[in-house]
Design an enzyme around this catalytic site. Structure first.
Site, PDB file in Angstrom:
ATOM      1  N   HIS A  21      63.096  24.743 -40.632  1.00  0.00           N
ATOM      2  CA  HIS A  21      64.799  24.589 -39.916  1.00  0.00           C
ATOM      3  C   HIS A  21      66.411  24.628 -40.925  1.00  0.00           C
ATOM      4  CE1 HIS A  21      66.533  20.064 -39.036  1.00  0.00           C
ATOM      5  NE2 HIS A  21      64.543  20.383 -40.651  1.00  0.00           N
ATOM      6  N   CYS A  40      71.337  19.751 -46.302  1.00  0.00           N
ATOM      7  CA  CYS A  40      70.505  20.345 -44.952  1.00  0.00           C
ATOM      8  C   CYS A  40      71.268  21.674 -43.807  1.00  0.00           C
ATOM      9  CB  CYS A  40      70.205  18.843 -43.940  1.00  0.00           C
ATOM     10  SG  CYS A  40      69.290  18.014 -44.433  1.00  0.00           S
ATOM     11  N   HIS A  46      65.053  24.575 -45.008  1.00  0.00           N
ATOM     12  CA  HIS A  46      64.294  23.851 -45.630  1.00  0.00           C
ATOM     13  C   HIS A  46      63.114  22.891 -44.656  1.00  0.00           C
ATOM     14  CE1 HIS A  46      67.383  20.824 -43.088  1.00  0.00           C
ATOM     15  NE2 HIS A  46      65.936  19.877 -44.051  1.00  0.00           N
ATOM     16  N   HIS A  48      59.913  20.103 -43.288  1.00  0.00           N
ATOM     17  CA  HIS A  48      59.373  18.950 -42.978  1.00  0.00           C
ATOM     18  C   HIS A  48      57.613  19.179 -42.449  1.00  0.00           C
ATOM     19  CE1 HIS A  48      63.284  17.414 -43.059  1.00  0.00           C
ATOM     20  NE2 HIS A  48      64.059  18.364 -42.741  1.00  0.00           N
ATOM     21  N   ASP A  86      54.539  24.838 -34.302  1.00  0.00           N
ATOM     22  CA  ASP A  86      53.857  24.592 -35.952  1.00  0.00           C
ATOM     23  C   ASP A  86      54.127  25.593 -37.074  1.00  0.00           C
ATOM     24  OD1 ASP A  86      52.674  23.264 -37.584  1.00  0.00           O
ATOM     25  OD2 ASP A  86      50.347  24.176 -36.995  1.00  0.00           O
ATOM     26  N   HIS A  87      54.942  25.730 -37.919  1.00  0.00           N
ATOM     27  CA  HIS A  87      54.773  26.948 -39.115  1.00  0.00           C
ATOM     28  C   HIS A  87      55.578  27.491 -38.063  1.00  0.00           C
ATOM     29  CE1 HIS A  87      51.156  24.749 -40.855  1.00  0.00           C
ATOM     30  NE2 HIS A  87      51.531  25.550 -42.334  1.00  0.00           N
ATOM     31  N   GLU A 131      60.552  13.134 -38.701  1.00  0.00           N
ATOM     32  CA  GLU A 131      61.045  13.941 -39.947  1.00  0.00           C
ATOM     33  C   GLU A 131      60.680  13.728 -41.087  1.00  0.00           C
ATOM     34  OE1 GLU A 131      65.227  16.743 -39.529  1.00  0.00           O
ATOM     35  OE2 GLU A 131      64.764  14.606 -40.617  1.00  0.00           O
TER      36      GLU A 131
END
Length: 147
Positions: A21, A40, A46, A48, A86-87, A131
Site C-alpha cells: 500500500h 510510507c 511498500h 507488509h 492477500d497479495h 503491521e
C-alpha cells in the site's frame, strides 16, 4: 446437582497475509502527504506481512463445548480477510481503499466490517492487526458520535 450458569469464553484465531500500500490522503497536497506519512508515502508503495487475530466471544455450548466451531471461523476469515487482501495492492485492488487511506487502523475496520457480515450477530469481539513487530491496532467495532 445445581444448574450451572452459562460460561462465557473468548476464542481467537490468527492469519497472516501479505499486501502492499501507499499511505496517501487525497485531501492533502503531495507535500503535506510526504510530511505526514514520510517514507510510507513512497509513490511505488511498500509492503507488509500483516498478522490478524480475530477474537469471538460467546457462551460455551454445553453439548459441543465450543463458543464457535473453529472450522467455521477459519472459513469466515478466509472470505473476509484472505480473499480480498492477500497479495493485493490495497489502494488499487480493494475498492474500499480507493477513498479511505490504507492505514492499519482502516485495515482493521475493513476486516471488522467484512466479518460482521458473515459471523453470527454479536459474536465478534475484537480484530487485532499487526503491521510490523512494533505496530499493532486493536478494533472492537466502537464508533464515536458525530456532534
Amino acid at each position: 446437582m445445581s444448574p450451572r450458569s452459562a460460561r462465557l469464553a473468548r476464542l481467537s484465531r490468527s492469519v497472516t497475509f501479505s499486501a502492499c500500500h501507499r499511505l496517501h490522503s487525497k485531501s492533502l497536497s503531495d507535500e503535506e502527504n510526504l510530511k505526514l506519512f514520510g517514507k510510507c508515502n513512497n509513490p511505488n508503495g511498500h509492503g507488509h506481512n500483516y498478522k490478524v487475530v480475530v477474537t469471538v466471544r460467546g457462551e460455551i455450548d454445553p453439548v459441543s463445548g465450543m463458543v464457535m466451531n473453529l472450522t467455521d471461523l477459519k472459513e469466515f476469515m478466509q472470505e473476509a480477510i484472505m480473499e480480498p487482501l492477500d497479495h493485493k495492492n490495497l489502494d488499487q485492488d480493494v475498492p474500499y481503499f480507493s477513498e479511505v487511506v490504507s492505514t492499519t487502523e482502516n485495515v482493521a475496520v475493513f476486516i471488522w466490517d467484512n466479518l460482521q457480515r458473515l459471523l453470527p450477530q454479536g459474536i465478534l469481539y475484537k480484530v487485532q492487526v499487526q503491521e510490523t513487530e512494533q505496530n499493532v491496532v486493536v478494533y472492537k467495532g466502537e464508533e464515536t458520535i458525530v456532534k
